[in-house]
Each structure stands twice: as structure tokens, then as C-alpha cells.
Design a protein around this motif. Structure first.
Motif, mmCIF file in Angstrom:
data_model
loop_
_atom_site.group_PDB
_atom_site.id
_atom_site.type_symbol
_atom_site.label_atom_id
_atom_site.label_comp_id
_atom_site.label_asym_id
_atom_site.label_seq_id
_atom_site.Cartn_x
_atom_site.Cartn_y
_atom_site.Cartn_z
ATOM 1 N N SER A 86 25.580 12.174 6.155
ATOM 2 C CA SER A 86 24.772 11.205 5.410
ATOM 3 C C SER A 86 23.382 11.055 6.013
ATOM 4 C CB SER A 86 25.467 9.842 5.365
ATOM 5 O OG SER A 86 25.578 9.297 6.665
ATOM 6 N N MET A 87 22.492 10.554 5.174
ATOM 7 C CA MET A 87 21.101 10.351 5.557
ATOM 8 C C MET A 87 20.642 8.994 5.055
ATOM 9 S SD MET A 87 19.965 14.011 4.027
ATOM 10 C CE MET A 87 21.294 13.860 2.821
ATOM 11 N N GLU A 88 19.998 8.238 5.927
ATOM 12 C CA GLU A 88 19.347 7.007 5.505
ATOM 13 C C GLU A 88 17.907 7.373 5.172
ATOM 14 O OE1 GLU A 88 19.245 2.793 7.546
ATOM 15 O OE2 GLU A 88 17.547 4.026 8.247
ATOM 16 N N VAL A 89 17.423 6.887 4.032
ATOM 17 C CA VAL A 89 16.050 7.160 3.606
ATOM 18 C C VAL A 89 15.318 5.827 3.482
ATOM 19 C CG1 VAL A 89 14.573 8.163 1.813
ATOM 20 C CG2 VAL A 89 16.776 9.231 2.353
ATOM 21 N N PHE A 90 14.145 5.750 4.073
ATOM 22 C CA PHE A 90 13.281 4.588 3.947
ATOM 23 C C PHE A 90 12.218 4.881 2.903
ATOM 24 C CE2 PHE A 90 9.222 2.573 5.130
ATOM 25 C CZ PHE A 90 9.577 1.251 4.902
ATOM 26 N N VAL A 91 11.993 3.924 1.996
ATOM 27 C CA VAL A 91 10.954 4.061 0.981
ATOM 28 C C VAL A 91 10.056 2.831 1.027
ATOM 29 C CG1 VAL A 91 10.414 4.347 -1.480
ATOM 30 C CG2 VAL A 91 12.453 5.441 -0.513
ATOM 31 N N LYS A 92 8.759 3.097 1.071
ATOM 32 C CA LYS A 92 7.744 2.050 1.042
ATOM 33 C C LYS A 92 7.011 2.158 -0.289
ATOM 34 C CE LYS A 92 4.072 2.910 3.479
ATOM 35 N NZ LYS A 92 3.131 3.115 4.591
ATOM 36 N N VAL A 93 6.786 1.009 -0.945
ATOM 37 C CA VAL A 93 6.092 0.970 -2.232
ATOM 38 C C VAL A 93 4.821 0.146 -2.064
ATOM 39 C CG1 VAL A 93 6.256 0.399 -4.682
ATOM 40 C CG2 VAL A 93 8.331 1.039 -3.413
ATOM 41 N N GLU A 94 3.714 0.697 -2.509
ATOM 42 C CA GLU A 94 2.443 -0.022 -2.473
ATOM 43 C C GLU A 94 1.818 -0.030 -3.851
ATOM 44 O OE1 GLU A 94 0.606 0.690 1.912
ATOM 45 O OE2 GLU A 94 0.420 2.380 0.540
ATOM 46 N N ALA A 95 0.968 -1.036 -4.093
ATOM 47 C CA ALA A 95 0.130 -1.077 -5.285
ATOM 48 C C ALA A 95 -1.268 -0.691 -4.847
ATOM 49 C CB ALA A 95 0.116 -2.476 -5.889
ATOM 50 N N GLU A 96 -1.955 0.048 -5.701
ATOM 51 C CA GLU A 96 -3.341 0.412 -5.406
ATOM 52 C C GLU A 96 -4.237 -0.009 -6.554
ATOM 53 O OE1 GLU A 96 -6.230 4.306 -4.676
ATOM 54 O OE2 GLU A 96 -4.057 4.565 -4.679
ATOM 55 N N ASP A 97 -5.285 -0.746 -6.224
ATOM 56 C CA ASP A 97 -6.343 -1.049 -7.200
ATOM 57 C C ASP A 97 -7.179 0.218 -7.285
ATOM 58 O OD1 ASP A 97 -8.994 -1.693 -8.194
ATOM 59 O OD2 ASP A 97 -8.441 -3.809 -7.958
ATOM 60 N N LEU A 98 -7.129 0.871 -8.422
ATOM 61 C CA LEU A 98 -7.775 2.174 -8.549
ATOM 62 C C LEU A 98 -9.294 2.086 -8.587
ATOM 63 C CD1 LEU A 98 -5.198 3.751 -10.988
ATOM 64 C CD2 LEU A 98 -5.593 4.386 -8.602
ATOM 65 N N ILE A 99 -9.848 0.894 -8.780
ATOM 66 C CA ILE A 99 -11.300 0.727 -8.766
ATOM 67 C C ILE A 99 -11.804 0.516 -7.335
ATOM 68 C CG2 ILE A 99 -13.255 -0.620 -9.662
ATOM 69 C CD1 ILE A 99 -11.575 1.009 -11.791
ATOM 70 N N THR A 100 -11.140 -0.369 -6.592
ATOM 71 C CA THR A 100 -11.602 -0.686 -5.231
ATOM 72 C C THR A 100 -10.942 0.178 -4.161
ATOM 73 O OG1 THR A 100 -9.890 -2.349 -4.807
ATOM 74 C CG2 THR A 100 -11.937 -3.098 -5.912
ATOM 75 N N GLY A 101 -9.787 0.746 -4.471
ATOM 76 C CA GLY A 101 -9.034 1.527 -3.489
ATOM 77 C C GLY A 101 -8.165 0.665 -2.593
ATOM 78 N N GLU A 102 -8.202 -0.644 -2.786
ATOM 79 C CA GLU A 102 -7.394 -1.543 -1.961
ATOM 80 C C GLU A 102 -5.911 -1.326 -2.254
ATOM 81 O OE1 GLU A 102 -6.386 -6.282 -1.633
ATOM 82 O OE2 GLU A 102 -8.329 -5.688 -2.449
ATOM 83 N N ARG A 103 -5.116 -1.286 -1.175
ATOM 84 C CA ARG A 103 -3.662 -1.142 -1.289
ATOM 85 C C ARG A 103 -2.978 -2.334 -0.667
ATOM 86 N NH1 ARG A 103 -0.817 4.544 -0.707
ATOM 87 N NH2 ARG A 103 -2.051 5.740 -2.181
ATOM 88 N N ARG A 104 -1.813 -2.680 -1.215
ATOM 89 C CA ARG A 104 -1.001 -3.740 -0.620
ATOM 90 C C ARG A 104 0.470 -3.353 -0.737
ATOM 91 N NH1 ARG A 104 -2.197 -5.281 -5.508
ATOM 92 N NH2 ARG A 104 -0.553 -6.122 -6.833
ATOM 93 N N LEU A 105 1.235 -3.749 0.256
ATOM 94 C CA LEU A 105 2.667 -3.485 0.272
ATOM 95 C C LEU A 105 3.342 -4.326 -0.806
ATOM 96 C CD1 LEU A 105 4.963 -1.997 1.789
ATOM 97 C CD2 LEU A 105 5.163 -4.051 3.215
ATOM 98 N N THR A 106 4.197 -3.690 -1.613
ATOM 99 C CA THR A 106 4.879 -4.419 -2.687
ATOM 100 C C THR A 106 6.398 -4.405 -2.559
ATOM 101 O OG1 THR A 106 4.904 -2.501 -4.166
ATOM 102 C CG2 THR A 106 2.982 -3.955 -4.293
#
Length: 162
Positions: A86-106
Motif C-alpha cells: 500500500s501507498m499513502e498519497v498526500f494531495v494539496k489543493v490550492e486556488a489561484e487568482d489567474l489575474i494576480t497569481g496569488e495562491r491560497r491553500l484550500t
């Protein structure tokens, strides 16, 4: 069997959130996020095992902030821990404002996959070698998460027998 680094399984997916993907709040449906997470995680697991895999558990999904219409959903996943098959997989999801390039963890999530051989039976997977500080951090807590999953699974089986 050779070991592999977490980076060798790294999987990245980016998509734009459009109105049909959203609820009446103008934010992406949680079920859509879950589907993206499972897809990214399964690709990461297949890259690590180089075989077919099945989802054994999705033991955590923490929603942190919403992703709005017009933003990009950006997912990154990798194998964070391995046992025999078995394998544990970690997934991180972020949102990106495509105009400013700002990202935040969601959102963040841990899923477990089992590698399968050509007969659909569990097969041995390469051990994982964490390299970055983030990978080492996820790896260091993996055995405790495994024990929690194992106990939860046993409790579910015991309830079914009643």
C-alpha cells in the motif's frame, strides 16, 4: 525492489473553475474537489507502483477555504509513505487568482492505495524515500495515520459482524 523518491510520483493538475462546476455560493462543489483529489492521487500511486491501483481509503479531506468561479484549482500529490503493498498519497489543493497569481491553500487530503498485479492481487511496492522537509514531515506522521486507519477499519468490520 528499488526504492523511489516522493518526487518521482509527483502529479500536478490545474483546471479553471467555471459556473457549471459551482454551487449557488459561486464556489466549486466539494464533490468535484474530491474527484480531482482521487484522480491526482491515483496517478501518483500508479507512477510509484507502475501498476494498476485501487483506492483503499480516503481518511482525511480538510476543506480550508473555497475556490470561486474564475479561479484555477491547482492540485499537487505524491506518495508520502509506503508499506508492503500500500501507498499513502498526500494531495494539496490550492486556488489561484489567474489575474494576480496569488495562491491560497484550500484543501489537504490523505488517501491510501493498494497496488495490484496482473491478476488483481496486491503486489509489493517500492519503499519511499522522502527528500524535502515537507515530504519528511508527512512521512514522520504516516505510521500514526496508518494505525488510525487500521483501527477504524477493524471497528467497521466488527460492527458489520454484529
Amino acid at each position: 525492489m528499488n526504492s523511489k523518491t516522493s518526487a518521482q510520483s509527483k502529479t500536478v493538475l490545474t483546471d479553471i473553475v467555471l459556473p457549471p462546476d459551482t454551487n449557488y455560493h459561486g464556489t466549486i462543489f466539494g464533490g468535484n474537489v474530491m474527484a480531482y483529489i482521487d484522480k491526482v492521487a491515483s496517478i501518483a500511486a500508479m507512477r510509484h507502483a507502475r501498476s494498476q491501483v485501487v483506492t483503499a481509503s480516503s481518511d482525511s479531506l480538510d476543506f480550508i477555504s473555497p475556490i470561486r468561479t474564475g479561479e484555477a484549482i491547482c492540485l499537487e500529490g505524491y506518495v508520502s509513505y509506503t508499506r508492503k503493498t500500500s501507498m499513502e498519497v498526500f494531495v494539496k489543493v490550492e486556488a489561484e487568482d489567474l489575474i494576480t497569481g496569488e495562491r491560497r491553500l484550500t484543501a489537504t487530503s490523505y488517501l491510501t492505495f493498494v497496488a495490484l498485479d496482473e491478476n488483481g492481487k496486491p503486489k509489493v511496492v517500492p519503499q519511499i524515500i522522502p527528500e524535502s522537509e515537507e515530504e519528511k514531515w508527512h512521512y514522520s506522521g504516516a505510521e500514526e495515520r496508518y494505525e488510525i486507519r487500521r483501527k477504524r477499519r477493524k471497528q467497521a468490520k466488527d460492527r458489520e459482524k454484529q
